[in-house]
Design an enzyme around this catalytic site. Structure first.
Site, PDB file in Angstrom:
ATOM      1  N   ARG A 122      38.124  43.796  49.312  1.00 35.25           N
ATOM      2  CA  ARG A 122      38.923  42.593  49.747  1.00 35.25           C
ATOM      3  C   ARG A 122      38.776  42.094  51.124  1.00 35.25           C
ATOM      4  O   ARG A 122      38.522  40.966  51.667  1.00 35.25           O
ATOM      5  CB  ARG A 122      40.408  42.669  49.388  1.00 35.25           C
ATOM      6  CG  ARG A 122      40.653  42.494  47.849  1.00 35.25           C
ATOM      7  CD  ARG A 122      41.941  42.835  47.414  1.00 35.25           C
ATOM      8  NE  ARG A 122      42.018  42.622  45.911  1.00 35.25           N
ATOM      9  CZ  ARG A 122      43.248  42.908  45.093  1.00 35.25           C
ATOM     10  NH1 ARG A 122      44.257  43.425  45.788  1.00 35.25           N
ATOM     11  NH2 ARG A 122      43.179  42.498  44.010  1.00 35.25           N
TER      12      ARG A 122
ATOM     13  N   TYR B 188      36.294  36.371  43.127  1.00 34.41           N
ATOM     14  CA  TYR B 188      36.068  37.807  42.839  1.00 34.41           C
ATOM     15  C   TYR B 188      36.916  38.619  43.930  1.00 34.41           C
ATOM     16  O   TYR B 188      37.433  38.185  44.611  1.00 34.41           O
ATOM     17  CB  TYR B 188      34.723  38.362  42.884  1.00 34.41           C
ATOM     18  CG  TYR B 188      33.768  38.226  43.963  1.00 34.41           C
ATOM     19  CD1 TYR B 188      34.134  37.956  45.228  1.00 34.41           C
ATOM     20  CD2 TYR B 188      32.353  38.139  43.503  1.00 34.41           C
ATOM     21  CE1 TYR B 188      33.223  37.840  46.226  1.00 34.41           C
ATOM     22  CE2 TYR B 188      31.492  38.136  44.778  1.00 34.41           C
ATOM     23  CZ  TYR B 188      31.833  38.031  45.827  1.00 34.41           C
ATOM     24  OH  TYR B 188      30.847  38.018  46.691  1.00 34.41           O
ATOM     25  N   GLU B 189      36.902  40.023  43.101  1.00 33.29           N
ATOM     26  CA  GLU B 189      38.143  41.113  43.991  1.00 33.29           C
ATOM     27  C   GLU B 189      39.379  40.479  43.957  1.00 33.29           C
ATOM     28  O   GLU B 189      40.307  40.811  45.017  1.00 33.29           O
ATOM     29  CB  GLU B 189      37.461  41.454  45.429  1.00 33.29           C
ATOM     30  CG  GLU B 189      35.962  41.668  45.489  1.00 33.29           C
ATOM     31  CD  GLU B 189      35.555  42.693  44.517  1.00 33.29           C
ATOM     32  OE1 GLU B 189      36.457  43.431  44.051  1.00 33.29           O
ATOM     33  OE2 GLU B 189      34.327  43.061  44.498  1.00 33.29           O
ATOM     34  N   GLY B 190      40.001  39.973  43.082  1.00 30.84           N
ATOM     35  CA  GLY B 190      41.180  39.249  42.860  1.00 30.84           C
ATOM     36  C   GLY B 190      41.461  37.817  43.262  1.00 30.84           C
ATOM     37  O   GLY B 190      41.102  37.462  44.635  1.00 30.84           O
TER      38      GLY B 190
END
Length: 598
Positions: A296, A440-442
């Site tokens: 992140r 992406y990645e949350g």
């Protein structure tokens, strides 16, 4: 054709004059990061990014990756040679432990280098970047045997790494995960299931790919409490470290996507693949979040990186493109028109992007230093404070830097008019590539909910109160300095808005959780603005100190920073007032309509 120049001087200003990294020379790795070493690393990373990676960016976008019938994937022309140079230069392991072949330099050096790589070629930079995240998880949770088997080769870049979370039916809600792990008599597991959106899941850049896979052990509890993390290499390593048999996993297909065409985004099929538990049974999310936090922060850097390269090209175009005359009269009377840089709205756009970029780079560096303190300090209180800082700022950096990075890429594209919409100038690729970082990645909505729902109340609000105290302390310290008033007074006002919003949540969200959900995005962006503005106060103070000391030929750059910081305070930071109004409006009108009315 687009161009790129790594902001080496700006990075050095932050390291030496704003954050004074020499004060951390007592920590492992920092003593080795002397000014000469730092300058050499950044300069070489800049040259590699400018001369090798940037020319490959359009090639990667045009060619994309190709999957053969046997499941193997070929990367675009030039990528293999560039990755070979990454390996030879030791770039993947510059912050990895020396005991496994890394250089042991501070993590902040990796983040700065990764910004350069991403600006030059985001698709390519994802291959080493994902490997660094997998390395972090193995360092934190691997057994001594796993570390010995995988880390030296991954740090060297001989093997790469991935993270496998998402499945066709579940993204953010990992409690719905179905991939199954069956324990074998020898202690290994057989993994069966399908993962999607796996970046760098298959490629031709390295001899082996080490997949970190979330799966549910047979009989494990349902939901997130029953998830474990596994190591599943493409080729099974032999005891002597050489490659053995091909594992029962492979790329079923490549996703056709909007951007990052040079990176292989795979559907990965696991058909009884041999794997080994990483960390404890049913504690896979804990282990995975080690990698997720690294990822992140790295994705936040991607947002900054795309904003930076888009800005550089927009600024260059604005100084060359002739269109109209300045409102105050012709500035270039010998030419048929003035360059568009004379127009206030063009400058508004460029200054908005530039003021974000410089503060965002400082925010990343501030947080990377906290990461280093957490890992390297022997002072327990310092480690805790650093961990609090990272937990609080990670969703802000990921969410705000990628949202604004994409918005800035769009604004930079606008500088070109119709020329920005066609391929030739490269601006439309920056827009397409920047878009994924918000997802992406949350996804960023999840980052906002994480900040408001988990990070603010964590440990009784300890991290939040520390942030408030630091910003307030700096504002108070500099308030008597007339030269600093244009910076600290707006920050004090914006911090007041953030504190009001926090108190409003405390009074109105516990009984009505929708109020927290309705205001979370505005709160995350308000927090981001305050954090970025705080970085500007730090940079303004450093620039003024440097000017007083003579600046050593950097007078123009330091004065430009002071002007850019003032612009941020006057033209960007006031948005916190509107954000506060939206937050305190609550969720009533947002939630009132029945679903069928949408």
């Amino acid at each position: 054709m687009p161009t790129y120049r790594a902001p080496v001087e700006d990075a050095q200003f932050l390291l030496n004059d704003v954050f004074h990294v020499e004060r951390y020379s007592n920590l492992p790795g920092f003593a080795d990061a002397s000014p000469d070493v730092v300058e050499a690393v950044l300069s070489e990373a800049g040259k590699f990014s400018e001369q090798v990676l940037q020319p490959l960016n359009r090639i990667g976008d045009k060619e994309g990756c190709k999957r053969a019938p046997d499941g193997s994937v070929t990367t675009p022309a030039g990528f293999k040679d560039a990755f070979k140079q990454i390996v030879e230069g030791g770039w993947i392991g510059i912050s990895a432990p020396t005991e496994f072949g890394g250089q042991g330099l501070p993590m902040l050096m990796t983040q700065l280098v990764n910004e350069f790589l991403c600006s030059a070629n985001m698709s390519f930079a994802m291959y080493p970047g994902l490997t660094q995240g997998a390395i972090a998880a193995l360092i934190a949770h691997g057994t001594p045997e796993q570390k010995a088997a995988y880390l030296p080769k991954m740090i060297a870049g001989v093997w790469t790494g991935t993270m496998n979370l998402t499945e066709p039916h579940c993204g953010t809600d990992l409690g719905l995960l179905r991939t199954k792990a069956v324990k074998q008599p020898d202690g290994s597991y057989k993994i069966t299931g399908t993962k999607i959106f796996i970046s760098a899941g298959e490629h031709d850049l390295a001899a082996n790919i080490v997949h970190l896979v979330l799966a549910r052990i047979e009989g494990a509890p349902s939901g997130t409490k029953g998830i474990s993390l596994f190591v599943a290499p493409k080729f099974l390593p032999k005891p002597d470290g050489s490659l053995g048999a091909r594992n029962a996993l492979g790329c079923g297909s490549l996703e056709e996507k909007m951007g990052i065409h040079g990176n292989a985004t795979c559907v990965m099929n696991y058909d009884g693949a041999t794997a080994w538990l990483l960390g404890e049974e049913n504690h896979g999310l804990t282990a995975m979040f080690t990698m997720m936090n690294e990822a992140r922060l790295g994705v936040g850097v991607q947002g900054l990186a795309m904003s930076e390269v888009a800005y550089q090209n927009a600024a260059a175009y604005a100084k060359e493109r002739l269109q109209g005359r300045a409102l105050t009269g012709a500035k270039f009377k010998d030419k048929p028109a003035d360059p568009i840089i004379v127009h206030p709205d063009v400058r508004r756009t460029l200054m908005t992007i530039r003021s974000f970029n410089e503060a965002a780079r400082a925010l990343v560096m501030w947080t990377a230093i906290a990461s280093d303190l957490h890992r390297r300090s022997d002072d327990e209180k310092a480690r805790q404070t650093a961990d609090d800082h990272m937990g609080l700022l990670t969703p802000v950096i990921k969410g705000v830097l990628t949202d604004q990075g994409f918005a800035n890429a769009v604004m930079a594209q606008q500088m070109f008019g119709g020329h920005g919409y066609i391929v030739e100038h490269g601006m439309e690729q920056f827009v397409r590539d920047a878009r994924i970082a918000m997802m992406y990645e949350g996804a960023n909505g999840i980052q906002a909910l994480d900040l408001v729902g988990r990070k603010l109340p964590k440990d009784g609000g300890r991290a939040l109160q520390a942030f408030f105290a630091e910003v307030q302390g700096f504002v108070k310290e500099k308030s008597a300095d007339a030269a600093m008033k244009p910076y600290v007074e707006p920050v004090g006002k914006a911090l007041g808005h953030l504190q009001q919003a926090t108190m409003w949540f405390m009074a109105n969200a516990l009984g009505k959780p929708d109020n927290a959900g309705a205001g979370s995005m505005d709160y995350m962006h308000m927090f981001g603005l305050v954090a970025l503005a705080y970085m500007w106060t730090r940079m303004a103070a450093a620039a003024q100190d440097k000017l007083k000391a003579g600046a050593n030929g950097a007078e123009a750059r330091m004065n430009a920073k002071l002007v850019t910081g003032r612009f941020f305070m006057e033209r960007v930071l006031p948005e916190t007032a509107a954000q506060l109004a939206r937050i305190t409006a609550g969720a009533a009108s947002m939630m009132e309509l029945p679903a069928e009315q949408f």
